[in-house]
Design an enzyme around this catalytic site. Sequence first.
Site, PDB file in Angstrom:
ATOM      1  N   ASP A 164      14.779 -19.363  -8.321  1.00 38.39           N
ATOM      2  CA  ASP A 164      13.470 -19.929  -8.620  1.00 38.39           C
ATOM      3  C   ASP A 164      13.421 -20.301 -10.093  1.00 38.39           C
ATOM      4  OD1 ASP A 164      11.761 -17.603 -10.210  1.00 38.39           O
ATOM      5  OD2 ASP A 164      13.292 -16.796  -8.870  1.00 38.39           O
ATOM      6  N   SER A 165      12.685 -21.358 -10.416  1.00 33.23           N
ATOM      7  CA  SER A 165      12.451 -21.787 -11.785  1.00 33.23           C
ATOM      8  C   SER A 165      13.776 -21.974 -12.514  1.00 33.23           C
ATOM      9  CB  SER A 165      11.520 -20.800 -12.487  1.00 33.23           C
ATOM     10  OG  SER A 165      11.019 -21.333 -13.690  1.00 33.23           O
TER      11      SER A 165
END
Length: 304
Positions: A164-165
């Site tokens: 994620d991210s």
Amino acid sequence: MDSTNTNEVAHDFPPFIRVYKDGRVERLLGTETIPPTTDPITGVQSKDITISQDSGVSARIYLPKITTNSTQKLPLLIYIHGGAFCIESPFSPHYHNHLNLIVYQANVVAVSIHYRRAPEHPLPIAYDDTWEAMQWAFSHKNSGGPEAWLNEHADFDRVFLAGDSAGATIAHNMVRRVGVDGLEGVKIVGIILVHPYFGNNEPSKFLDFIFPTSTGPDDHRIYPAGDSELSRLGCTKVLVFVAEKDGLNDRGKSYHEVLKKSGWDGTVEIVETEGEDHVFHLFNPNCDKADDLVKRMASFIKDN
């Protein structure tokens, strides 16, 4: 010693880090950790291992509840946490609980990597550490590695990467490296990019600080759209999640479009969550939309 000098700020990047003139780094978020467990609800076990004594690269490994005498190998998930390359870890409550859910729902063995973080270790060190950790995991492909869970339960013909991210950015770069450099004896089926940090069109003082060798917001190591090697991505399936209110939404969508048109011989899907912001599923894991996101991740793995 004059205490006022030690508290003088050299660089301030809220809500992530503050760097003082004496070199001290203060992380403003993502410092809480919890130990590995056997989850009482899902039966998922976890433990921590050190991959490199020299660099300190480590991981938390997860194993779903195994049926007695089962010899079936399970897909292997390599997970790369987010946190702007400078905060959070696999040992944080957010990530530990998230991995428990994914491992349970997807029925996978997971290696959640702890890379060295900026600014003490500027990018691309996190990329190099993640690659080293992946090679360590893949050394178990013939059941001769040091970690029994991987030797006994991981199927190296069904490997997935997810993040994620900032972790999604690293995941993309790892699969790009697989496509360009090759990888023997291991098959990476797909990658899952959740709210990837691909930056934006504006110059970033923060990015310049943590990635001093970057060429700017369009450096392909941060934003892959202009990468001449994009068509060589080393997997066959990609799933991209974006969130409607996330400031990184536009570049996540453009990555999906550019990858489709790149000549890459694979399939890419995109899922947009309406009304939500960046990594909402970590901060509000019990909401229906977070549940939907985890179920979609699990089905991507189980259906391939």
